[in-house]
Design an enzyme around this catalytic site. Structure first.
Site, PDB file in Angstrom:
ATOM      1  N   LYS A  12      -7.438   8.368 -26.691  1.00 55.27           N
ATOM      2  CA  LYS A  12      -6.085   7.990 -27.142  1.00 55.27           C
ATOM      3  C   LYS A  12      -5.023   8.940 -27.310  1.00 55.27           C
ATOM      4  O   LYS A  12      -4.800   9.599 -26.327  1.00 55.27           O
ATOM      5  CB  LYS A  12      -6.237   7.258 -28.596  1.00 55.27           C
ATOM      6  CG  LYS A  12      -7.659   6.480 -28.760  1.00 55.27           C
ATOM      7  CD  LYS A  12      -7.663   5.420 -30.034  1.00 55.27           C
ATOM      8  CE  LYS A  12      -8.986   5.118 -30.256  1.00 55.27           C
ATOM      9  NZ  LYS A  12      -9.008   3.847 -30.986  1.00 55.27           N
ATOM     10  N   GLU A  96      -5.436  -1.719 -28.560  1.00 53.51           N
ATOM     11  CA  GLU A  96      -4.188  -1.161 -28.993  1.00 53.51           C
ATOM     12  C   GLU A  96      -2.999  -1.401 -28.254  1.00 53.51           C
ATOM     13  O   GLU A  96      -1.837  -1.650 -28.511  1.00 53.51           O
ATOM     14  CB  GLU A  96      -4.465   0.218 -29.064  1.00 53.51           C
ATOM     15  CG  GLU A  96      -5.265   0.716 -30.204  1.00 53.51           C
ATOM     16  CD  GLU A  96      -6.147   1.791 -30.136  1.00 53.51           C
ATOM     17  OE1 GLU A  96      -5.900   2.759 -29.453  1.00 53.51           O
ATOM     18  OE2 GLU A  96      -7.091   1.945 -30.959  1.00 53.51           O
ATOM     19  N   GLU A 164     -14.993  -4.527 -27.580  1.00 57.34           N
ATOM     20  CA  GLU A 164     -14.500  -3.979 -28.787  1.00 57.34           C
ATOM     21  C   GLU A 164     -13.974  -4.601 -29.829  1.00 57.34           C
ATOM     22  O   GLU A 164     -12.767  -5.149 -29.721  1.00 57.34           O
ATOM     23  CB  GLU A 164     -13.468  -2.779 -28.190  1.00 57.34           C
ATOM     24  CG  GLU A 164     -14.021  -1.922 -27.157  1.00 57.34           C
ATOM     25  CD  GLU A 164     -13.419  -0.584 -27.230  1.00 57.34           C
ATOM     26  OE1 GLU A 164     -13.845   0.771 -27.453  1.00 57.34           O
ATOM     27  OE2 GLU A 164     -11.962  -0.551 -26.844  1.00 57.34           O
TER      28      GLU A 164
HETATM   29  C1  PEP Z   1     -11.604   2.936 -28.911  1.00 55.64           C
HETATM   30  O1  PEP Z   1     -10.437   3.092 -29.154  1.00 55.64           O
HETATM   31  O2  PEP Z   1     -11.776   2.452 -27.825  1.00 55.64           O
HETATM   32  C2  PEP Z   1     -12.673   2.853 -29.994  1.00 55.64           C
HETATM   33  C3  PEP Z   1     -13.721   2.259 -29.826  1.00 55.64           C
HETATM   34  O3  PEP Z   1     -12.456   3.646 -31.090  1.00 55.64           O
HETATM   35  P1  PEP Z   1     -13.094   4.278 -32.013  1.00 55.64           P
HETATM   36  O4  PEP Z   1     -14.598   4.922 -31.744  1.00 55.64           O
HETATM   37  O5  PEP Z   1     -12.815   5.325 -32.628  1.00 55.64           O
HETATM   38  O6  PEP Z   1     -13.462   3.123 -33.110  1.00 55.64           O
END
Ligand code: PEP
Length: 248
Positions: A12, A96, A164
């Site tokens: 990120k 995001e 996700e």
């Molecule tokens: C992501 O941003 O793709 C993600 C899975 O974040 P996290 O592992 O921090 O939840």
């Protein structure tokens, strides 16, 4: 042949020259399961730095790409520019970007197509909000996000899907293995019907959302979980343990 396990690290908007070098050094010097495909996605500014220092066999992904070849698109990066720089993958559709940058399904699909046409691999992210899950709309939301891509992309051989759930990203609230497996199986079923039985068999479906070195082993045992997209933990030495989830 089975699907090769795949672990992606999404940094990120985190890191600086020193910490990116340190993370790369840590990965380079670790003993990694040779059966796992590893791809890291640092911020755009550090793509070349990572590529330059990362050992061969581990690939680098952009977190985003634009769908036009060149021109007056301030702030954007083209597929060709990534390719020329040795960046072989890109993420598309991360929640995001869908939520904060308001990228809709059609735009994500268009970027996915541009990336594939230009020879990049794509980690195509999908996932539902808590509100959508509570309304029983998880599969509907996720398959609509994927359908926008299937409408314009026929060859899925260079797509890796990352499921996700938004409520699990960066929250420490990981989906249960059953919750994750259920959605992964539904995605595979959808691929079988809407793309092809071959694509359903071959496409890697990653789980992402608060994966860490403690929960990865159980998640990785599920029949339809073919790896992880890791955010926060990819910045830590524990990323290596996640890559090695199946060999511990
Ligand atoms: C992501 O941003 O793709 C993600 C899975 O974040 P996290 O592992 O921090 O939840």
């Amino acid at each position: 042949m089975g699907r090769q396990f795949f672990v992606g690290g999404n940094f990120k908007m985190n890191g600086n020259i020193k910490t990116i070098r340190d993370i790369v050094h840590n990965i380079n010097s670790a003993k990694l399961d040779p059966n796992v495909e590893v791809v890291i996605a640092p911020p755009a500014l550090y793509l070349l730095l990572a590529r330059e220092h990362l050992r061969k066999g581990i690939e680098v992904a952009a977190q985003n790409v634009f769908d036009k070849p060149d021109g007056a698109f301030t702030g954007e990066i083209s597929v060709k520019q990534l390719k020329e720089s040795g960046i072989t993958w890109t993420l598309t559709g991360h929640s995001e970007r869908r939520v904060i940058l308001q990228e809709d399904d059609a735009f994500v699909a268009s970027k996915t197509k541009a990336a594939l046409d230009g020879g990049l691999g794509v980690i195509l992210c999908c996932g539902e909000s808590l509100e959508q899950r509570e309304a029983g709309k998880t599969i509907e939301v996720v398959t609509a996000q994927l359908k926008a891509v299937a409408d314009i992309v026929k060859d899925w051989s260079k797509i890796v899907i990352a499921y996700e759930p938004i409520w699990a990203i960066g929250t420490g609230k990981v989906a249960t293995t059953a919750q994750a497996q259920e959605v992964h199986a539904a995605i595979r079923e959808w691929l079988k019907k809407e793309v092809s039985p071959e694509a359903a068999e071959a496409t890697r479906i990653l789980y992402g959302g608060s994966v860490n070195e403690k929960n990865c082993t159980e998640l990785g045992k599920q029949p339809d979980i073919d790896g992880f997209l890791v955010g926060g933990a990819s910045l830590k030495p524990a990323f290596v343990d996640i890559i090695n989830a199946n060999s511990t």
